[in-house]
Scaffold this motif. Structure first.
Motif, short mmCIF file in Angstrom:
data_model
loop_
_atom_site.label_atom_id
_atom_site.label_comp_id
_atom_site.label_asym_id
_atom_site.label_seq_id
_atom_site.Cartn_x
_atom_site.Cartn_y
_atom_site.Cartn_z
N ASP A 1 20.00 -23.32 -65.63
CA ASP A 1 18.70 -22.67 -65.62
C ASP A 1 18.43 -21.96 -64.31
N ASN A 2 19.37 -22.05 -63.40
CA ASN A 2 19.19 -21.44 -62.09
C ASN A 2 20.48 -20.72 -61.71
N THR A 3 20.74 -19.61 -62.41
CA THR A 3 21.96 -18.85 -62.22
C THR A 3 21.64 -17.39 -61.91
N TYR A 4 22.64 -16.71 -61.36
CA TYR A 4 22.48 -15.29 -61.02
C TYR A 4 23.81 -14.61 -61.28
N TYR A 5 23.74 -13.40 -61.86
CA TYR A 5 24.95 -12.67 -62.24
C TYR A 5 24.93 -11.24 -61.72
N ALA A 6 26.12 -10.74 -61.43
CA ALA A 6 26.26 -9.31 -61.16
C ALA A 6 25.96 -8.55 -62.45
N ASP A 7 25.39 -7.38 -62.31
CA ASP A 7 25.04 -6.60 -63.51
C ASP A 7 26.26 -6.32 -64.38
N SER A 8 27.42 -6.17 -63.76
CA SER A 8 28.63 -5.80 -64.49
C SER A 8 29.12 -6.90 -65.43
N VAL A 9 28.68 -8.13 -65.22
CA VAL A 9 29.17 -9.24 -66.06
C VAL A 9 28.05 -9.91 -66.84
N LYS A 10 26.82 -9.50 -66.60
CA LYS A 10 25.68 -10.12 -67.26
C LYS A 10 25.81 -10.00 -68.77
N GLY A 11 25.61 -11.11 -69.47
CA GLY A 11 25.72 -11.12 -70.92
C GLY A 11 27.11 -11.41 -71.43
N ARG A 12 28.12 -11.36 -70.55
CA ARG A 12 29.51 -11.63 -70.96
C ARG A 12 30.05 -12.89 -70.29
N PHE A 13 29.64 -13.16 -69.07
CA PHE A 13 30.13 -14.31 -68.31
C PHE A 13 29.04 -15.37 -68.23
N THR A 14 29.49 -16.64 -68.20
CA THR A 14 28.56 -17.76 -68.04
C THR A 14 29.11 -18.71 -66.98
N ILE A 15 28.30 -18.99 -65.98
CA ILE A 15 28.68 -19.95 -64.95
C ILE A 15 27.99 -21.28 -65.24
N SER A 16 28.71 -22.36 -64.99
CA SER A 16 28.13 -23.70 -65.17
C SER A 16 28.79 -24.64 -64.18
N ARG A 17 28.25 -25.84 -64.08
CA ARG A 17 28.81 -26.79 -63.13
C ARG A 17 28.66 -28.21 -63.67
N ASP A 18 29.55 -29.08 -63.22
CA ASP A 18 29.49 -30.51 -63.53
C ASP A 18 29.53 -31.22 -62.18
N ASN A 19 28.38 -31.63 -61.71
CA ASN A 19 28.30 -32.24 -60.39
C ASN A 19 29.05 -33.57 -60.32
N ALA A 20 29.12 -34.28 -61.41
CA ALA A 20 29.84 -35.55 -61.43
C ALA A 20 31.33 -35.33 -61.17
N LYS A 21 31.82 -34.16 -61.57
CA LYS A 21 33.23 -33.85 -61.37
C LYS A 21 33.46 -32.91 -60.20
N ASN A 22 32.37 -32.52 -59.51
CA ASN A 22 32.48 -31.58 -58.39
C ASN A 22 33.22 -30.31 -58.84
N THR A 23 32.88 -29.82 -60.01
CA THR A 23 33.60 -28.70 -60.61
C THR A 23 32.62 -27.63 -61.07
N VAL A 24 33.01 -26.38 -60.85
CA VAL A 24 32.24 -25.23 -61.33
C VAL A 24 33.12 -24.44 -62.29
N TYR A 25 32.50 -23.87 -63.31
CA TYR A 25 33.24 -23.17 -64.35
C TYR A 25 32.74 -21.73 -64.48
N LEU A 26 33.60 -20.89 -65.02
CA LEU A 26 33.22 -19.52 -65.36
C LEU A 26 33.83 -19.18 -66.71
N GLN A 27 33.01 -19.07 -67.72
CA GLN A 27 33.47 -18.64 -69.04
C GLN A 27 33.31 -17.14 -69.13
N MET A 28 34.40 -16.46 -69.42
CA MET A 28 34.41 -15.00 -69.45
C MET A 28 34.73 -14.54 -70.86
#
Length: 116
Positions: free
Chosen positions: A55-82
């Motif tokens: 709910d607190n994300t920011y995207y470059a205009d060039s990828v908005k609507g196509r890419f999704t960033i998420s994170r799992d703090n328990a795993k210290n991992t960040v993801y990018l679905q493209m």
């Protein structure tokens, strides 16, 4: 502090790839995590960032609507679905921590190649 990105590869235009980045060395739940990319012959550019939740994300205009960033703090991992990848998305993708130092702390990159 180590950031290990993975998931890059070769994909046709219109296809999808998922990147992940595992952080080690400390807990990063209090920091903004981000993805940057660098295309051949170009400077590194911002792609997306996430503060504490999707709910607190920011995207470059060039990828908005196509890419999704998420994170799992328990795993210290960040993801990018493209999704719906384009040839201009080709480049080395880097994950980064923002706020740990004055400049972003980058990990090693992972190569994404999108063929037309």
């Amino acid at each position: 502090v180590q950031l290990q990105a993975s998931g890059g590869g070769l994909v046709q235009a219109g296809g999808s790839l998922g990147l992940s980045c595992a952080a080690s060395g400390r807990t990063f739940s209090n920091y903004v995590m981000a993805w940057f990319r660098q295309a051949p012959g170009k400077e590194r550019e911002f792609v997306a960032s996430i503060r504490d939740s999707v709910d607190n994300t920011y995207y470059a205009d060039s990828v908005k609507g196509r890419f999704t960033i998420s994170r799992d703090n328990a795993k210290n991992t960040v993801y990018l679905q493209m999704n719906n990848l384009k040839p201009e998305d080709t480049g080395v993708y880097y994950c980064a921590i923002l706020g740990l130092k004055p400049q972003p702390t980058y990990g090693q990159g992972t190569l994404v190649t999108v063929s037309s």
